[in-house]
Design an enzyme around this catalytic site. Structure first.
Site, mmCIF file in Angstrom:
data_model
loop_
_atom_site.group_PDB
_atom_site.id
_atom_site.type_symbol
_atom_site.label_atom_id
_atom_site.label_comp_id
_atom_site.label_asym_id
_atom_site.label_seq_id
_atom_site.Cartn_x
_atom_site.Cartn_y
_atom_site.Cartn_z
ATOM 1 N N ASP A 163 41.873 56.143 46.493
ATOM 2 C CA ASP A 163 42.269 55.023 47.346
ATOM 3 C C ASP A 163 43.745 55.133 47.696
ATOM 4 O O ASP A 163 44.503 55.828 46.996
ATOM 5 C CB ASP A 163 42.005 53.696 46.613
ATOM 6 C CG ASP A 163 41.790 52.528 47.564
ATOM 7 O OD1 ASP A 163 42.710 52.211 48.339
ATOM 8 O OD2 ASP A 163 40.701 51.926 47.528
ATOM 9 N N ASP A 204 44.361 59.169 50.947
ATOM 10 C CA ASP A 204 44.217 58.617 52.289
ATOM 11 C C ASP A 204 43.097 59.399 52.962
ATOM 12 O O ASP A 204 43.235 60.593 53.236
ATOM 13 C CB ASP A 204 45.526 58.784 53.064
ATOM 14 C CG ASP A 204 45.453 58.248 54.487
ATOM 15 O OD1 ASP A 204 44.356 57.827 54.923
ATOM 16 O OD2 ASP A 204 46.494 58.254 55.173
ATOM 17 N N VAL A 205 41.963 58.743 53.233
ATOM 18 C CA VAL A 205 40.814 59.468 53.763
ATOM 19 C C VAL A 205 41.022 59.913 55.207
ATOM 20 O O VAL A 205 40.185 60.658 55.753
ATOM 21 C CB VAL A 205 39.515 58.643 53.656
ATOM 22 C CG1 VAL A 205 39.207 58.314 52.202
ATOM 23 C CG2 VAL A 205 39.584 57.385 54.499
ATOM 24 N N TYR A 234 34.654 48.469 64.754
ATOM 25 C CA TYR A 234 34.031 48.553 63.429
ATOM 26 C C TYR A 234 32.524 48.803 63.528
ATOM 27 O O TYR A 234 32.012 49.761 62.906
ATOM 28 C CB TYR A 234 34.328 47.286 62.623
ATOM 29 C CG TYR A 234 33.738 47.299 61.229
ATOM 30 C CD1 TYR A 234 34.332 48.054 60.219
ATOM 31 C CD2 TYR A 234 32.595 46.569 60.929
ATOM 32 C CE1 TYR A 234 33.782 48.081 58.930
ATOM 33 C CE2 TYR A 234 32.050 46.589 59.653
ATOM 34 C CZ TYR A 234 32.650 47.339 58.661
ATOM 35 O OH TYR A 234 32.102 47.372 57.396
ATOM 36 N N LYS A 273 30.539 52.250 62.285
ATOM 37 C CA LYS A 273 29.523 52.185 61.236
ATOM 38 C C LYS A 273 28.162 52.674 61.738
ATOM 39 O O LYS A 273 27.379 53.264 60.974
ATOM 40 C CB LYS A 273 29.416 50.755 60.697
ATOM 41 C CG LYS A 273 30.591 50.356 59.810
ATOM 42 C CD LYS A 273 30.721 51.277 58.610
ATOM 43 C CE LYS A 273 31.798 50.855 57.645
ATOM 44 N NZ LYS A 273 31.882 51.741 56.464
#
Length: 260
Positions: free
Chosen positions: A37, A60-61, A149, A153
């Site tokens: 995270d 950090d993805v 968002y 998704k």
């Protein structure tokens, strides 16, 4: 649950309320966990709470180098990777007013982050390993004022299906969970910590008449990783209290009204 003891899981977004619930549930089943995270304070606190079975890695993805470093750290610390749970998400969304930068951020975290984490873990995952991506009920319905968002998704759910097909030959299962309204950091933030208020607003949209708890989502994640789900791949499990199945008539009875 079968097949979780002595395994190793990476949980991206592990410092969030839902991510932390997943990490706690894994540790309770004897799984060692890497909490990945950007929230260093929360991640370190959670790792300290969970003890020797967990470690925190700042990740950090949206940064491929950070993802690779997390995978390397996991292998050095625990020697294997059995499960990847992609919880990390970005909620920046201004609906039709969303600038290109918001679209790029949403997809960089919600979709590209999940895909790149999977690509980084895949070479180290043995047959019997499992991946759980986080979709959302937002991916399949229209919601006013929300564009980036839900779109990201929906793409995560397609990624899940595609990855499940391509990795089946390697014995790696890939599934998704799609929570309904669940007590989370974003709901805590926008409600000012008033869970009762969130419950009142959300009640009509859920057959069970309430929002979900992070631990309930975690239970579904662990099931999909466990041996009990060994013949399940490419699916999206709605953990939503009936939100998805409930149509626009909700719990009303307009036909009865017409007949009266």
């Amino acid at each position: 649950m079968q097949g979780l003891k002595d395994k190793v899981a990476i949980v991206s977004g592990g410092s969030t309320l839902i991510g932390a619930a997943v990490a706690r549930a894994f540790v309770a089943q004897g799984t060692r966990v890497v909490v990945a995270d950007i929230d260093q304070e929360g991640g370190r606190a959670l790792a300290a709470e969970l003890g020797e079975a967990a470690r925190f890695v700042t990740t950090d993805v949206a940064d491929d180098a950070a993802i690779e470093a997390c995978v390397d750290d996991t292998l050095k610390a625990f020697g294997r990777i059995d499960f990847l749970v992609n919880v990390a998400a970005l909620y920046a969304d201004q609906g039709p007013l969303s600038p290109r930068a918001d679209w790029e951020k949403a997809f960089a975290v919600n979709l590209f982050g999940a895909a790149m984490f999977l690509n980084a873990c895949r070479p180290h995952m043995a047959p019997g390993s499992a991946v759980v991506n986080f979709g959302s009920t937002s991916a399949s319905v229209a919601q006013a004022g929300r564009w980036t968002y839900p779109a990201s998704k929906a793409a995560v759910l397609q990624l899940t299906r595609s990855a499940a097909l391509d990795l089946a030959g390697a014995g790696i299962r890939v599934n998704a969970v799609s929570p309904g309204w669940t007590w989370s950091g974003i709901l805590d933030q926008i409600s000012g910590g008033d869970r009762d208020r969130v419950e009142r607003v959300a009640r009509p949209f859920h057959m069970l008449g309430r929002i979900g708890d992070p631990a309930e989502v975690a239970d579904a994640v662990l099931f999909l990783c466990s041996g009990h789900a060994r013949f399940i791949t490419g699916t999206n499990l709605a953990v939503d209290g009936g939100y998805t199945a409930l149509g626009p008539e909700q719990a009303l009875s307009p036909i009865t009204e017409l007949l009266s």
